[in-house]
Design a protein around this motif. Structure first.
Motif, mmCIF file in Angstrom:
data_model
loop_
_atom_site.group_PDB
_atom_site.id
_atom_site.type_symbol
_atom_site.label_atom_id
_atom_site.label_comp_id
_atom_site.label_asym_id
_atom_site.label_seq_id
_atom_site.Cartn_x
_atom_site.Cartn_y
_atom_site.Cartn_z
ATOM 1 N N LEU A 199 -2.013 6.555 7.073
ATOM 2 C CA LEU A 199 -1.677 5.488 6.124
ATOM 3 C C LEU A 199 -1.927 5.950 4.689
ATOM 4 O O LEU A 199 -1.092 5.731 3.800
ATOM 5 C CB LEU A 199 -2.520 4.235 6.402
ATOM 6 N N ARG A 200 -3.049 6.599 4.468
ATOM 7 C CA ARG A 200 -3.416 7.032 3.113
ATOM 8 C C ARG A 200 -2.499 8.140 2.620
ATOM 9 O O ARG A 200 -2.036 8.134 1.485
ATOM 10 C CB ARG A 200 -4.884 7.483 3.111
ATOM 11 N N VAL A 201 -2.219 9.107 3.485
ATOM 12 C CA VAL A 201 -1.391 10.259 3.113
ATOM 13 C C VAL A 201 0.054 9.837 2.824
ATOM 14 O O VAL A 201 0.717 10.414 1.979
ATOM 15 C CB VAL A 201 -1.449 11.326 4.239
ATOM 16 N N TYR A 202 0.528 8.802 3.528
ATOM 17 C CA TYR A 202 1.892 8.322 3.341
ATOM 18 C C TYR A 202 1.935 6.965 2.640
ATOM 19 O O TYR A 202 2.871 6.190 2.825
ATOM 20 C CB TYR A 202 2.629 8.246 4.685
ATOM 21 N N SER A 203 0.950 6.698 1.803
ATOM 22 C CA SER A 203 0.956 5.450 1.036
ATOM 23 C C SER A 203 2.268 5.349 0.261
ATOM 24 O O SER A 203 2.736 6.337 -0.324
ATOM 25 C CB SER A 203 -0.213 5.428 0.049
ATOM 26 N N PRO A 204 2.882 4.168 0.241
ATOM 27 C CA PRO A 204 4.142 4.012 -0.484
ATOM 28 C C PRO A 204 3.963 3.889 -1.997
ATOM 29 O O PRO A 204 4.933 3.673 -2.715
ATOM 30 C CB PRO A 204 4.724 2.719 0.107
ATOM 31 N N SER A 205 2.770 4.074 -2.491
ATOM 32 C CA SER A 205 2.512 3.928 -3.930
ATOM 33 C C SER A 205 3.162 5.052 -4.739
ATOM 34 O O SER A 205 3.390 6.156 -4.236
ATOM 35 C CB SER A 205 1.010 3.934 -4.192
ATOM 36 N N ALA A 206 3.417 4.780 -6.003
ATOM 37 C CA ALA A 206 3.967 5.805 -6.902
ATOM 38 C C ALA A 206 2.975 6.952 -7.076
ATOM 39 O O ALA A 206 3.377 8.096 -7.273
ATOM 40 C CB ALA A 206 4.302 5.186 -8.255
#
Length: 138
Positions: free
Chosen positions: A40-47
Motif C-alpha cells: 500500500l505504501r509503495v504504491y500510494s496513489p499520492s503525487a
C-alpha cells in the motif's frame, strides 16, 4: 483514482491486521484481499509517490516495517491511510484497492525489478529529494 467505476465491486469490510501488517478487504463480488501495508505504501496513489506525470514515480525504499497508524474514510469512495513513516497524502479509492488486491503479485514483482534496476535494496533508507524538484503541494 477517486470515484467508482459503474458496477464496480465495493468494500463490505476493511480489517487492519497490525501484527501481520496487512489490510484485509472483502468486496461485494466475493473477492477478499490481504494487502500488505508495505505494498500500500509503495504504491500510494499520492503525487509524492506517483509524481505528476508519466514515468515520474518515486521509488520507495525502507517501507518493509511500515504500519498503519490511521485509516480514515473519505466519503463513500475511498480511504485515507496514515502510515507510521508520516505519509498520509494518498487517497485509496475502492477501485484502486481492488486493483492492488487483484494485481498484488505482479505489482510486487515490478517493485522488486525497479529496486534491482536502481541498484538499491528494499530496506535502504529513502534517498533525499533533489533540490529544485519539490512539489509545492506537500
Amino acid at each position: 483514482m477517486a470515484g467508482l467505476k459503474a458496477g464496480a465491486p465495493t468494500p463490505q469490510a476493511l480489517t487492519v491486521h497490525q501484527k501481520s501488517r496487512v489490510l484485509e478487504v472483502a468486496f461485494s463480488d466475493g473477492a477478499k484481499f490481504r494487502i500488505p501495508f508495505e505494498l500500500l505504501r509503495v504504491y500510494s496513489p499520492s503525487a509524492e509517490v506517483q509524481g505528476h506525470g508519466p514515468d515520474q514515480q518515486v521509488l520507495q525504499t525502507g517501507k518493509r516495517d511500515v504500519t498503519l497508524v490511521n485509516l480514515e474514510p473519505v466519503g463513500n469512495y475511498a480511504v485515507k491511510p496514515t502510515f507510521s513513516d508520516g505519509h498520509d497524502s494518498g487517497l485509496f479509492s475502492w477501485d484502486y484497492l481492488y486493483e492492488l488486491g487483484q494485481q498484488q503479485q505482479a505489482l510486487w514483482a515490478r517493485y522488486i525489478e525497479r529496486l534491482a534496476a536502481a541498484g538499491v535494496e528494499r530496506d535502504a533508507p529513502m534517498a533525499p529529494k533533489a533540490a529544485g524538484h519539490a512539489c509545492a503541494d506537500h
